[in-house]
Design an enzyme around this catalytic site. Structure first.
Site, PDB file in Angstrom:
ATOM      1  N   SER A 126       0.815  -1.525   0.372  1.00 58.11           N
ATOM      2  CA  SER A 126       0.026   0.253  -0.047  1.00 58.11           C
ATOM      3  C   SER A 126       0.650   1.588   0.210  1.00 58.11           C
ATOM      4  O   SER A 126       2.276   1.044   0.776  1.00 58.11           O
ATOM      5  CB  SER A 126      -1.057  -0.071   1.354  1.00 58.11           C
ATOM      6  OG  SER A 126      -1.410   1.079   1.423  1.00 58.11           O
ATOM      7  N   TYR A 150      -1.439  -1.063  10.791  1.00 57.74           N
ATOM      8  CA  TYR A 150      -1.350  -1.150   9.658  1.00 57.74           C
ATOM      9  C   TYR A 150      -0.093  -0.943   8.451  1.00 57.74           C
ATOM     10  O   TYR A 150      -0.028  -2.202   7.930  1.00 57.74           O
ATOM     11  CB  TYR A 150      -2.151  -0.742   9.186  1.00 57.74           C
ATOM     12  CG  TYR A 150      -3.113  -0.771   7.167  1.00 57.74           C
ATOM     13  CD1 TYR A 150      -3.444  -2.187   7.370  1.00 57.74           C
ATOM     14  CD2 TYR A 150      -2.838  -0.160   6.441  1.00 57.74           C
ATOM     15  CE1 TYR A 150      -3.649  -2.434   6.010  1.00 57.74           C
ATOM     16  CE2 TYR A 150      -2.951  -0.297   5.000  1.00 57.74           C
ATOM     17  CZ  TYR A 150      -3.691  -1.445   4.731  1.00 57.74           C
ATOM     18  OH  TYR A 150      -3.208  -2.130   3.623  1.00 57.74           O
ATOM     19  N   LYS A 154       2.442  -3.526   6.740  1.00 59.26           N
ATOM     20  CA  LYS A 154       2.913  -3.608   5.259  1.00 59.26           C
ATOM     21  C   LYS A 154       4.508  -3.940   4.749  1.00 59.26           C
ATOM     22  O   LYS A 154       4.851  -4.347   4.347  1.00 59.26           O
ATOM     23  CB  LYS A 154       1.721  -2.534   4.261  1.00 59.26           C
ATOM     24  CG  LYS A 154       0.760  -2.821   4.241  1.00 59.26           C
ATOM     25  CD  LYS A 154       0.072  -3.570   3.483  1.00 59.26           C
ATOM     26  CE  LYS A 154      -0.522  -3.949   2.656  1.00 59.26           C
ATOM     27  NZ  LYS A 154      -1.867  -5.844   3.103  1.00 59.26           N
TER      28      LYS A 154
HETATM   29  P1  NAD Z   1     -11.102  -7.463   1.783  1.00 59.13           P
HETATM   30  O1  NAD Z   1     -10.906  -6.783   3.375  1.00 59.13           O
HETATM   31  O2  NAD Z   1     -11.955  -6.727   0.223  1.00 59.13           O
HETATM   32  O3  NAD Z   1     -10.193  -8.288   1.595  1.00 59.13           O
HETATM   33  C1  NAD Z   1      -9.166  -8.802   2.303  1.00 59.13           C
HETATM   34  C2  NAD Z   1      -9.662 -10.875   2.709  1.00 59.13           C
HETATM   35  O4  NAD Z   1      -8.512 -11.217   3.323  1.00 59.13           O
HETATM   36  C3  NAD Z   1     -11.285 -10.730   2.872  1.00 59.13           C
HETATM   37  O5  NAD Z   1     -12.021 -11.492   2.322  1.00 59.13           O
HETATM   38  C4  NAD Z   1     -11.203 -11.429   4.120  1.00 59.13           C
HETATM   39  O6  NAD Z   1     -11.987 -11.772   4.710  1.00 59.13           O
HETATM   40  C5  NAD Z   1     -10.093 -11.851   4.310  1.00 59.13           C
HETATM   41  N1  NAD Z   1      -8.970 -12.331   5.532  1.00 59.13           N
HETATM   42  C6  NAD Z   1      -8.009 -11.623   5.925  1.00 59.13           C
HETATM   43  N2  NAD Z   1      -7.821 -12.226   7.158  1.00 59.13           N
HETATM   44  C7  NAD Z   1      -7.107 -13.400   6.709  1.00 59.13           C
HETATM   45  C8  NAD Z   1      -6.542 -14.817   6.796  1.00 59.13           C
HETATM   46  N3  NAD Z   1      -5.908 -14.889   8.143  1.00 59.13           N
HETATM   47  N4  NAD Z   1      -6.989 -15.651   6.429  1.00 59.13           N
HETATM   48  C9  NAD Z   1      -6.960 -15.749   5.181  1.00 59.13           C
HETATM   49  N5  NAD Z   1      -8.015 -14.670   5.136  1.00 59.13           N
HETATM   50  C10 NAD Z   1      -7.566 -13.959   4.852  1.00 59.13           C
HETATM   51  O7  NAD Z   1      -9.418  -6.029   1.331  1.00 59.13           O
HETATM   52  P2  NAD Z   1      -9.080  -5.718   0.240  1.00 59.13           P
HETATM   53  O8  NAD Z   1     -10.393  -4.066  -0.094  1.00 59.13           O
HETATM   54  O9  NAD Z   1      -9.747  -6.643  -1.126  1.00 59.13           O
HETATM   55  O10 NAD Z   1      -7.717  -5.428   0.328  1.00 59.13           O
HETATM   56  C11 NAD Z   1      -6.353  -6.565  -0.122  1.00 59.13           C
HETATM   57  C12 NAD Z   1      -5.893  -6.327   0.038  1.00 59.13           C
HETATM   58  O11 NAD Z   1      -5.117  -5.223  -0.810  1.00 59.13           O
HETATM   59  C13 NAD Z   1      -5.280  -5.745   1.341  1.00 59.13           C
HETATM   60  O12 NAD Z   1      -4.017  -7.062   2.246  1.00 59.13           O
HETATM   61  C14 NAD Z   1      -5.342  -4.546   1.711  1.00 59.13           C
HETATM   62  O13 NAD Z   1      -4.650  -3.864   2.845  1.00 59.13           O
HETATM   63  C15 NAD Z   1      -4.521  -4.383   0.165  1.00 59.13           C
HETATM   64  N6  NAD Z   1      -4.595  -2.551   0.234  1.00 59.13           N
HETATM   65  C16 NAD Z   1      -5.539  -2.486  -0.152  1.00 59.13           C
HETATM   66  C17 NAD Z   1      -6.526  -1.030  -0.431  1.00 59.13           C
HETATM   67  C18 NAD Z   1      -7.550  -0.816   0.106  1.00 59.13           C
HETATM   68  O14 NAD Z   1      -7.691   1.000  -0.627  1.00 59.13           O
HETATM   69  N7  NAD Z   1      -8.277  -1.170  -0.546  1.00 59.13           N
HETATM   70  C19 NAD Z   1      -4.824  -0.078  -0.561  1.00 59.13           C
HETATM   71  C20 NAD Z   1      -3.787  -0.325  -0.508  1.00 59.13           C
HETATM   72  C21 NAD Z   1      -3.457  -2.058  -0.188  1.00 59.13           C
HETATM   73  N1  UFG Z   2     -12.820  11.132   3.378  1.00 58.05           N
HETATM   74  C1  UFG Z   2     -13.674  12.075   3.083  1.00 58.05           C
HETATM   75  N2  UFG Z   2     -14.772  12.360   4.518  1.00 58.05           N
HETATM   76  C2  UFG Z   2     -15.208  10.296   4.110  1.00 58.05           C
HETATM   77  C3  UFG Z   2     -13.823   9.255   3.556  1.00 58.05           C
HETATM   78  C4  UFG Z   2     -12.931  10.376   3.594  1.00 58.05           C
HETATM   79  O1  UFG Z   2     -14.172  13.896   3.790  1.00 58.05           O
HETATM   80  O2  UFG Z   2     -16.103  10.458   5.014  1.00 58.05           O
HETATM   81  C5  UFG Z   2     -11.093  11.764   2.852  1.00 58.05           C
HETATM   82  C6  UFG Z   2     -10.287  11.847   3.300  1.00 58.05           C
HETATM   83  O3  UFG Z   2     -10.030  13.064   4.067  1.00 58.05           O
HETATM   84  C7  UFG Z   2      -9.106  11.754   1.980  1.00 58.05           C
HETATM   85  C8  UFG Z   2     -10.281  11.373   1.224  1.00 58.05           C
HETATM   86  O4  UFG Z   2     -11.651  11.160   1.463  1.00 58.05           O
HETATM   87  O5  UFG Z   2      -8.959  12.715   1.926  1.00 58.05           O
HETATM   88  C9  UFG Z   2      -9.597   9.972   0.783  1.00 58.05           C
HETATM   89  O6  UFG Z   2     -10.086   9.372   2.175  1.00 58.05           O
HETATM   90  P1  UFG Z   2     -10.248   7.419   2.064  1.00 58.05           P
HETATM   91  O7  UFG Z   2      -9.934   6.914   3.521  1.00 58.05           O
HETATM   92  O8  UFG Z   2     -10.993   7.139   0.896  1.00 58.05           O
HETATM   93  O9  UFG Z   2      -8.389   6.520   1.959  1.00 58.05           O
HETATM   94  P2  UFG Z   2      -7.406   7.388   2.303  1.00 58.05           P
HETATM   95  O10 UFG Z   2      -6.506   7.857   1.491  1.00 58.05           O
HETATM   96  O11 UFG Z   2      -7.282   8.056   3.860  1.00 58.05           O
HETATM   97  O12 UFG Z   2      -6.604   5.326   2.659  1.00 58.05           O
HETATM   98  C10 UFG Z   2      -6.716   5.038   1.785  1.00 58.05           C
HETATM   99  C11 UFG Z   2      -6.513   3.760   2.123  1.00 58.05           C
HETATM  100  C12 UFG Z   2      -5.479   3.382   3.294  1.00 58.05           C
HETATM  101  C13 UFG Z   2      -4.443   3.542   2.829  1.00 58.05           C
HETATM  102  C14 UFG Z   2      -4.152   4.804   3.175  1.00 58.05           C
HETATM  103  C15 UFG Z   2      -2.966   5.302   1.907  1.00 58.05           C
HETATM  104  O13 UFG Z   2      -8.347   2.945   2.498  1.00 58.05           O
HETATM  105  O14 UFG Z   2      -6.151   2.142   3.589  1.00 58.05           O
HETATM  106  O15 UFG Z   2      -5.015   5.423   1.487  1.00 58.05           O
HETATM  107  O16 UFG Z   2      -2.382   3.980   1.106  1.00 58.05           O
HETATM  108  F1  UFG Z   2      -3.598   3.442   4.046  1.00 58.05           F
END
Ligand code: NAD
Ligand code: UFG
Length: 334
Positions: A126, A150, A154
């Site tokens: 991330s 978190y 990573k």
């Molecule tokens: P998500 O929660 O939708 O998917 C993660 C999946 O992993 C879920 O289905 C959950 O049930 C499963 N899981 C969690 N722990 C587990 C374990 N111990 N064993 C087996 N399964 C397990 O999340 P996502 O948004 O699809 O994110 C996927 C990956 O990408 C994560 O590692 C997250 O940290 C990373 N990531 C997500 C974002 C974002 O904004 N969505 C941004 C950067 C990185």
């Molecule tokens: N925001 C609002 N109102 C809300 C939610 C978000 O104004 O209800 C704003 C936040 O302040 C930010 C932007 O929308 O300016 C995006 O916010 P998000 O929460 O959607 O995303 P972030 O960039 O804060 O976080 C994401 C992932 C995290 C990760 C981070 C850095 O969700 O897991 O990017 O990579 F850690």
């Protein structure tokens, strides 16, 4: 072509979309997911979209015995590792849970891969590993200074990968949003969404009265936070490009997956109103602790090394998110 890939967390938001892209490209995914943040009904949507039966092992990565059995039953060419907990705020409240699940789970996975001779892994990292950006756009050699448990998980997993004998691709995602164009799969957060897009979508569909914009006094063009939103299907394609990169040589890679351009909160709100034809009322609230003004990727390494770039613009991302939200106002069925 019968290439098999084990997808941890494959029922989740990004994993499910990547499974669709994998099937379309001739890969056969096998999912391992403990359902801690996903519903079983995702699996039937995946079969519907891909026309394929996808094997699911409902198992926790931390269960070494179970993982051993899965690798014995399901030989694979590579692993894509999405499984993890991802709520930044929760990680501050429960750092041990996050460490055990995210780092501990990865250790068990890497060990099982080594024992079974699986040598390639693509990992969901991330942009949060960078912490507060010191320069923009953020290149991969930017200093790593994660600001939450978190984010530390990573960064630690990236170090584990680098120290392993495996061929690895650590993909640093920026802000994935949107849904598959069919509207049959999408993001289905539990409870009140933490992230902007699902919140905006729930306001547009009438489930929440208004968005609270977390601050409008940042040093950005309209004062609201700027992020690099990337369509989840573009992100999915990035995983295919990473698998091809690993198969094509012996190198490992750590790379940003973003579009390289940022949009403000208010630009997202306006784009969502256009896409949905619905108003998205909002009020301005205080800044959210831990937020930065702007964060967007230098996406040039991915273009050079993976031959990958994102294509969808914000309007397409919002249109696809709306198709999912309006067709599934309460998310996946139980
Ligand atoms: P998500 O929660 O939708 O998917 C993660 C999946 O992993 C879920 O289905 C959950 O049930 C499963 N899981 C969690 N722990 C587990 C374990 N111990 N064993 C087996 N399964 C397990 O999340 P996502 O948004 O699809 O994110 C996927 C990956 O990408 C994560 O590692 C997250 O940290 C990373 N990531 C997500 C974002 C974002 O904004 N969505 C941004 C950067 C990185
Ligand atoms: N925001 C609002 N109102 C809300 C939610 C978000 O104004 O209800 C704003 C936040 O302040 C930010 C932007 O929308 O300016 C995006 O916010 P998000 O929460 O959607 O995303 P972030 O960039 O804060 O976080 C994401 C992932 C995290 C990760 C981070 C850095 O969700 O897991 O990017 O990579 F850690």
């Amino acid at each position: 072509m019968g290439r098999r890939v084990l997808v941890t967390g494959g029922l989740g938001y990004i994993g499910s979309h990547t499974c669709v892209a994998l099937c379309a490209a001739g890969w056969q995914p096998t999912i391992v997911d403990n359902l801690s943040n996903a519903k079983l009904s995702v699996l039937s949507r995946l079969s519907e979209l891909t026309g394929k039966a996808i094997d699911l092992y409902q198992a926790d990565l931390r269960d070494a015995e179970e993982m051993k059995k899965i690798f014995e039953k399901q030989p694979c060419d590579a692993v894509i590792h999405f499984a993890g907990l991802k709520a930044v705020g929760e990680s501050v409240a429960k750092p041990q849970l996050y460490y055990d699940n995210n780092v501990g789970g990865t250790r068990v996975l890497l060990d099982a891969m080594a024992r079974h001779g699986v040598r390639r892994i693509v990992f969901s990292s991330s942009a949060t590993v960078y912490g507060t950006p010191e320069r923009l756009p953020i290149p991969e050699d930017h200093r790593l200074r994660p600001e939450s448990p978190y984010g530390e998980n990573k960064a630690e997993i990236e170090r584990l990968l680098a120290a392993s004998a495996l061929q690895t691709a650590a993909l640093r995602y920026f802000n994935p949003i949107g849904a598959h164009a069919s509207g049959r799969i999408g993001e289905d957060p539990r409870g009140i969404p933490n992230n902007l897009l699902p919140y905006v979508a729930q306001v547009a569909v009438g489930q929440r009265p208004n968005l609270v914009v977390h601050g409008n006094d940042y040093a950005t063009p309209d004062g609201t936070g700027v992020r690099d939103y990337i369509h989840v299907m573009d992100l999915a394609q990035g995983h295919l490009a990473a698998l091809a990169f690993l198969a094509g040589g012996s190198e490992s890679i750590t790379v940003n997956l973003g579009t390289g351009r940022g949009y403000s909160v208010l630009e997202v709100v306006q784009a969502f109103e256009r896409a949905s034809g619905r108003p998205v009322p909002y009020e301005i609230g205080p800044r959210r602790p831990g937020d930065v003004a702007s964060c967007y990727a230098d996406a040039s390494l991915a273009a050079r090394k993976l031959g990958w770039r994102a294509h969808a613009g914000l309007d397409e991302m919002c249109a696809d998110a709306w198709r999912w939200q309006s067709g599934n106002p309460r998310g996946y069925p139980d």
